[in-house]
Design a protein around this motif. Structure first.
Motif, PDB file in Angstrom:
ATOM      1  N   LEU A  43       0.839  -1.214   0.000  1.00 23.58           N
ATOM      2  CA  LEU A  43       0.000   0.000   0.000  1.00 23.58           C
ATOM      3  C   LEU A  43       0.869   1.258   0.000  1.00 23.58           C
ATOM      4  CD1 LEU A  43      -2.973   0.950   0.263  1.00 23.58           C
ATOM      5  CD2 LEU A  43      -2.632   1.023   2.719  1.00 23.58           C
ATOM      6  N   VAL A  44       1.919   1.258   0.860  1.00 26.28           N
ATOM      7  CA  VAL A  44       2.791   2.435   0.931  1.00 26.28           C
ATOM      8  C   VAL A  44       3.488   2.660  -0.411  1.00 26.28           C
ATOM      9  CG1 VAL A  44       4.893   3.349   2.006  1.00 26.28           C
ATOM     10  CG2 VAL A  44       3.162   2.273   3.422  1.00 26.28           C
ATOM     11  N   LEU A  45       3.946   1.574  -1.051  1.00 30.04           N
ATOM     12  CA  LEU A  45       4.600   1.708  -2.354  1.00 30.04           C
ATOM     13  C   LEU A  45       3.640   2.281  -3.395  1.00 30.04           C
ATOM     14  CD1 LEU A  45       6.711  -1.565  -2.540  1.00 30.04           C
ATOM     15  CD2 LEU A  45       7.581   0.767  -2.639  1.00 30.04           C
ATOM     16  N   LEU A  46       2.403   1.820  -3.325  1.00 26.77           N
ATOM     17  CA  LEU A  46       1.407   2.301  -4.283  1.00 26.77           C
ATOM     18  C   LEU A  46       1.114   3.793  -4.059  1.00 26.77           C
ATOM     19  CD1 LEU A  46      -0.349   0.971  -6.540  1.00 26.77           C
ATOM     20  CD2 LEU A  46      -2.222   1.050  -4.912  1.00 26.77           C
ATOM     21  N   ILE A  47       1.028   4.187  -2.776  1.00 31.83           N
ATOM     22  CA  ILE A  47       0.785   5.605  -2.464  1.00 31.83           C
ATOM     23  C   ILE A  47       1.965   6.441  -2.954  1.00 31.83           C
ATOM     24  CG2 ILE A  47       0.587   7.267  -0.571  1.00 31.83           C
ATOM     25  CD1 ILE A  47      -1.015   5.127   0.960  1.00 31.83           C
ATOM     26  N   LEU A  48       3.197   5.967  -2.690  1.00 26.82           N
ATOM     27  CA  LEU A  48       4.387   6.711  -3.117  1.00 26.82           C
ATOM     28  C   LEU A  48       4.418   6.890  -4.623  1.00 26.82           C
ATOM     29  CD1 LEU A  48       7.472   5.465  -1.049  1.00 26.82           C
ATOM     30  CD2 LEU A  48       6.337   7.667  -0.972  1.00 26.82           C
ATOM     31  N   ILE A  49       4.144   5.814  -5.336  1.00 25.60           N
ATOM     32  CA  ILE A  49       4.218   5.867  -6.809  1.00 25.60           C
ATOM     33  C   ILE A  49       3.097   6.780  -7.354  1.00 25.60           C
ATOM     34  CG2 ILE A  49       2.827   3.950  -7.721  1.00 25.60           C
ATOM     35  CD1 ILE A  49       5.338   3.014  -9.181  1.00 25.60           C
ATOM     36  N   SER A  50       1.950   6.796  -6.676  1.00 21.09           N
ATOM     37  CA  SER A  50       0.848   7.672  -7.118  1.00 21.09           C
ATOM     38  C   SER A  50       1.213   9.135  -6.892  1.00 21.09           C
ATOM     39  CB  SER A  50      -0.444   7.369  -6.355  1.00 21.09           C
ATOM     40  OG  SER A  50      -0.710   6.010  -6.381  1.00 21.09           O
ATOM     41  N   ILE A  51       1.781   9.436  -5.703  1.00 20.77           N
ATOM     42  CA  ILE A  51       2.195  10.825  -5.426  1.00 20.77           C
ATOM     43  C   ILE A  51       3.255  11.251  -6.444  1.00 20.77           C
ATOM     44  CG2 ILE A  51       3.356  12.332  -3.751  1.00 20.77           C
ATOM     45  CD1 ILE A  51       2.141  10.630  -1.523  1.00 20.77           C
ATOM     46  N   LEU A  52       4.193  10.335  -6.721  1.00 18.07           N
ATOM     47  CA  LEU A  52       5.253  10.661  -7.680  1.00 18.07           C
ATOM     48  C   LEU A  52       4.687  10.898  -9.078  1.00 18.07           C
ATOM     49  CD1 LEU A  52       8.103   8.246  -6.571  1.00 18.07           C
ATOM     50  CD2 LEU A  52       8.245  10.724  -6.710  1.00 18.07           C
ATOM     51  N   LEU A  53       3.679  10.138  -9.442  1.00 18.17           N
ATOM     52  CA  LEU A  53       3.089  10.301 -10.771  1.00 18.17           C
ATOM     53  C   LEU A  53       2.461  11.698 -10.911  1.00 18.17           C
ATOM     54  CD1 LEU A  53       2.317   9.130 -13.510  1.00 18.17           C
ATOM     55  CD2 LEU A  53       0.245   8.214 -12.481  1.00 18.17           C
ATOM     56  N   VAL A  54       1.724  12.107  -9.874  1.00 15.47           N
ATOM     57  CA  VAL A  54       1.100  13.445  -9.894  1.00 15.47           C
ATOM     58  C   VAL A  54       2.191  14.508  -9.946  1.00 15.47           C
ATOM     59  CG1 VAL A  54      -0.190  15.065  -8.474  1.00 15.47           C
ATOM     60  CG2 VAL A  54      -0.998  12.722  -8.699  1.00 15.47           C
ATOM     61  N   SER A  55       3.175  14.348  -9.059  1.00 16.15           N
ATOM     62  CA  SER A  55       4.233  15.344  -8.941  1.00 16.15           C
ATOM     63  C   SER A  55       5.047  15.455 -10.237  1.00 16.15           C
ATOM     64  CB  SER A  55       5.108  14.926  -7.761  1.00 16.15           C
ATOM     65  OG  SER A  55       6.277  15.629  -7.749  1.00 16.15           O
ATOM     66  N   THR A  56       5.377  14.327 -10.842  1.00 14.68           N
ATOM     67  CA  THR A  56       6.187  14.383 -12.068  1.00 14.68           C
ATOM     68  C   THR A  56       5.369  14.935 -13.251  1.00 14.68           C
ATOM     69  OG1 THR A  56       5.679  12.047 -12.442  1.00 14.68           O
ATOM     70  CG2 THR A  56       7.823  12.538 -11.517  1.00 14.68           C
ATOM     71  N   THR A  57       4.077  14.619 -13.281  1.00 12.31           N
ATOM     72  CA  THR A  57       3.267  15.142 -14.399  1.00 12.31           C
ATOM     73  C   THR A  57       3.195  16.660 -14.318  1.00 12.31           C
ATOM     74  OG1 THR A  57       1.942  13.140 -14.271  1.00 12.31           O
ATOM     75  CG2 THR A  57       1.043  14.914 -15.590  1.00 12.31           C
ATOM     76  N   ILE A  58       2.921  17.189 -13.104  1.00  9.63           N
ATOM     77  CA  ILE A  58       2.807  18.649 -12.957  1.00  9.63           C
ATOM     78  C   ILE A  58       4.160  19.312 -13.239  1.00  9.63           C
ATOM     79  CG2 ILE A  58       2.355  20.504 -11.293  1.00  9.63           C
ATOM     80  CD1 ILE A  58       0.260  18.604 -10.024  1.00  9.63           C
TER      81      ILE A  58
END
Lengths: 559, 254
Positions: free
Chosen positions: A76-91
């Motif tokens: 779950l933590v890995l999934l949350i991290l990768i999701s935050i990173l996806l948002v952050s890298t897209t912006i």
């Protein structure tokens, strides 16, 4: 070194030098300041590490399923991290690839577009992931501590984490490149920010509705399945986060992984992602950059955010405050990063009020809830003020010369800023106070006392925001959200939170007196007088001192 | 109109302006010349009350800028070298905002803003956000804002930067009219020596924070002792120690 690598190093050189100079000549050049920020960051990292270790210990003691939960948690933590990173890298991709100031120079230079694309890719990934990495890694170190893992786990962690960052980085850059085919970079970025904020608000409300505090009380779950459901993460054998868990967990437990396939899968996905990003992004880059330059935005085509209200204020002609208010409203409503914060604020207010409804059901006495409410409200006021009031002076930006060269006294300017920011902050505080008092069911006199406390706190916190904001203005920072991230913002948070706590501490005895009034308990006049005295002194000095200091500092500025 | 008395400004160890004494009369178009880093912008920022002098005094129309900044600023219009504006306002909204800072009645402000937008060729752009403007358009809008309250003194730092030939001609005409007809004073700094020669009644040449020459063109030629020096550029080079600027340019491989 190959030609491409040389070009990459050349393009990234100025960025690295700028980063090092941040410590040498920038805001962190003073050793004490550097030490303060390092200590603060260290404290946060330690808190995440210690909190995670405590929580893991706690869940592992749950009978029967305790051993299963950490694995689900890691996934779950890995999934949350990768999701935050996806948002952050897209912006970040929109800003770094298409909107940076230095692109004009680089695009006109004989630099191969592929090298430029990958140099920007490295910059974007670094820029958007360092913070997630810094605050995410302690969670995995806590896993290692709790399981007393050997060096194999830490080596695998160090080996797999870069791949975890590259995967969302590649995906984010691809999304950005494709979106700029449809809209301009600025509009695409705004669109993503709006979607993310709305998604975040929805997620926040959903999590709140799940009552996560029940985790602290295992008995409150009806069945074991319900308990396990709390940790449900989308598990799929196609997710790199699942492969990473599959590889890391045996090492955590001191066993060898069944195969190297999961680790190869993670790195293979990262390498393929980076290659596809270049394959998709490079041919689109030139055209997307050209599109981003076509910034001729017709105001008439834009939504009339702030237009009608501003016009009405222009007509009213209510002096300096009205003039500044009309300008500030227009700028606020036309900046997506700014007005979107109101959505978050609305969600925060809803959750705040809902909390009291839950706590009221938990049968706490109304007096306890009433007291807690004031502490929470004071902290909420400080938190909202650091984002909205503290940047008030800095938001004049490089256009500060306009106000400075106009026949307007700095005192009038700062007081107008105070008034403009005090009214909404006080209204929000009053609204939250009245609603929560009503939900808690406090007597009318206590409601009036609460309103007086909140008004006084709002005035002091607003004045601290404007005053300390004037003490540490950051006229060259263009993103309003970044203004409070410096030493001034931290100073404001420490000062305002300390002030709120001391002021509320002084209000405890008068509140107790009011509470015991019907029982005709003994009142110590000395205590009452000193408490009220401290409150009055704080209520006067709280707004006055920061405004006076800010005024003096701003008057001495030379730019 | 403007009087600088013993004006000095120090930034750390560096004296940006040193013992400057100057008197500019009403109705004059006055040029302030000097190489980069000579102290022109610092002097002008002190004049408009953006920064304080280390020592000395500035009066505008007899009003001390340091002692009575609000009264002094009522009489001044300032145009900086870089037009940083509020990018998310439209041109019209920006002019309304500036008018609000200077006070006055709304109807008057609106009429004046209209007139200036027309004059500076921005009428069609009045509802556009400033972020979409070119440098020259921003410069023209800054000029419109500076003239909004009908100042007695216009302080202009590098007026021609970013302007197209039509804009430059308009500005020259305006400055001349302001001095000759309206009795106002224009104090401008420029690197374009032709502009100074064409526009200015008198000029001061500043070098390393000090005035090294002051007067009309003929007076400066007399000061230098070379009545034959025809153009201001030659005088400028001689006075600011840059006699041989072309040597490097002649030698470098291109």
């Amino acid at each position: 070194m190959s030609q491409s690598l040389r070009e990459l190093a050349l393009l990234l050189g100025p960025k690295f030098r700028g980063l090092f100079r941040l410590f040498g000549r920038g805001e962190l050049r003073h050793p004490l300041r550097l030490l303060f920020f390092a200590a603060l960051a260290g404290l946060f990292i330690w808190a995440i590490y210690a909190g995670s270790a405590w929580f893991l210990h706690y869940v592992m003691q749950v009978e029967l399923v305790g051993a299963l939960i950490p694995r689900k948690l890691m996934s779950l933590v890995l999934l949350i991290l990768i999701s935050i990173l996806l948002v952050s890298t897209t912006i970040s991709s929109f800003s770094v690839f298409f909107l940076s100031d230095d692109l004009g120079l680089l695009m006109s230079a004989p630099v191969p577009i592929g090298s430029l694309y990958y140099a920007r890719f490295v910059e974007m990934v670094g820029y958007s992931s360092w913070m997630v990495l810094l605050f995410g890694l302690p969670v995995f170190l806590a896993f290692g501590k709790v399981y007393a893992a050997g060096p194999g786990y830490y080596l695998a962690l160090a080996g797999l984490f870069p791949a975890l960052i590259l995967i969302p980085g590649a995906l984010g850059s691809i999304i950005a490149a494709l979106l700029t085919r449809l809209f301009s970079a600025r509009r695409s970025r705004d669109l993503i920010v709006i979607l993310v904020v709305l998604g975040f608000v929805l997620l926040y409300l959903l999590i709140r509705a799940m009552k996560p505090e029940r985790l602290l009380d295992g008995d409150s779950f009806g069945t074991m399945m319900e308990f396990l459901d709390m940790f449900r993460a989308p598990e799929s054998s196609f997710l790199p986060t699942q492969w990473m868990t599959d590889f890391l967990f045996p090492l955590l437990e001191g066993r060898h992984p069944h195969s190297w396939l999961p680790a190869l899968g993670v790195w293979g996905t990262a390498a393929a992602g980076v290659a596809i990003s270049g394959w998709v992004g490079t041919p689109l880059y030139r055209a997307a950059y050209d599109r981003a330059q076509q910034g001729r935005i017709r105001a008439a085509d834009r939504p009339g955010r702030g237009r009608l209200l501003g016009r009405w204020l222009d007509r009213c002609g209510v002096g300096l405050t009205g003039t500044l208010l009309a300008k500030e409203l227009r700028l606020f409503m036309r900046d997506t990063n700014q007005w979107l914060q109101l959505v978050l604020l609305g969600a925060l207010a809803a959750v705040y009020v809902l909390n009291f409804a839950y706590l009221r059901l938990a049968e706490f006495s109304w007096f306890v809830l009433y007291t807690v409410n004031h502490v929470m409200l004071g902290l909420v006021l400080a938190g909202v003020a650091v984002r909205f009031v503290f940047p008030a002076v800095s938001l004049e930006g490089r256009a500060w010369w306009i106000v400075r060269s106009a026949p307007v006294s700095l005192s009038a300017f700062l007081h107008a800023k105070l008034l403009i920011h005090l009214v909404p902050l006080a209204l929000m505080g009053l609204g939250l106070s009245m609603l929560s008092c009503w939900i808690i069911g406090v007597p009318l006199a206590f409601g009036a006392f609460s309103a007086a406390l909140v008004l006084s706190l709002s005035l002091s916190v607003s004045a601290m925001g404007v005053g300390i904001g004037a003490l540490f203005p950051r006229f060259t920072v263009e993103n309003p959200a970044k203004i409070p991230t410096g030493i001034g913002g931290v100073s404001f948070m420490i000062a305002s939170m300390s002030y709120v706590l001391v002021f509320l501490l002084a209000s405890v005895y008068p509140t107790m007196v009011l509470y015991r009034l019907p029982q005709r308990s003994v009142v110590h006049p000395g205590w009452l007088a000193s408490s009220v005295g401290v409150m009055v002194v704080l209520a006067v000095l709280g707004p006055w001192v920061p405004m006076a200091l800010g005024l003096r500092k701003l008057g001495r500025r030379e730019d | 109109m403007i009087r600088l008395e013993g004006l000095s400004k120090r930034f750390g160890e560096l004296w940006a302006v040193r013992d400057v004494d100057l008197h500019v009369r009403p109705g004059e178009v006055f040029g302030f010349l000097g190489p980069n880093g000579a102290g022109k912008t610092t002097t002008m920022k002190i004049m408009v009350g953006l920064i304080s002098p280390t020592s000395g005094r500035v009066t505008v129309g007899g009003v001390d800028v340091l002692a009575e900044p609000i009264r002094a600023k009522q009489a001044i219009g300032y145009i900086p070298d870089r037009p940083y504006l509020y990018e998310k306002l439209s041109a019209e909204e920006f002019l309304f905002f500036v008018a609000g800072l200077y006070g006055g009645r709304r109807a008057e402000r609106a009429a004046r803003a209209d007139e200036l937008l027309e004059l500076f060729g921005l009428r069609d752009w009045r509802a556009e956000l400033i972020e979409s403007f070119s440098h020259g358009m921003k410069q023209r809008l800054t000029m419109a804002a500076a003239l909004l309250h009908r100042p007695q003194l216009l302080v202009v730092d590098e007026p021609m930067v970013g302007l197209d030939p039509r804009g430059a001609k308009l500005v020259k005409t305006l400055f001349r009219r302001m001095g000759a007809q309206a009795g106002g004073t224009v104090f401008l700094s420029t690197h374009t020596l032709e502009v100074a020669e064409e526009l200015c009644d008198r000029v001061a040449i500043l070098n390393e924070g000090r005035i090294v020459a002051l007067g009309s063109m003929d007076e400066i030629r007399a000061q230098v002792g070379d009545q034959g020096a025809g153009r201001l550029q030659e005088l400028f080079m001689r006075l600011t120690g840059g006699d041989e600027p072309d040597r490097g340019a002649d030698e470098i491989e291109l």
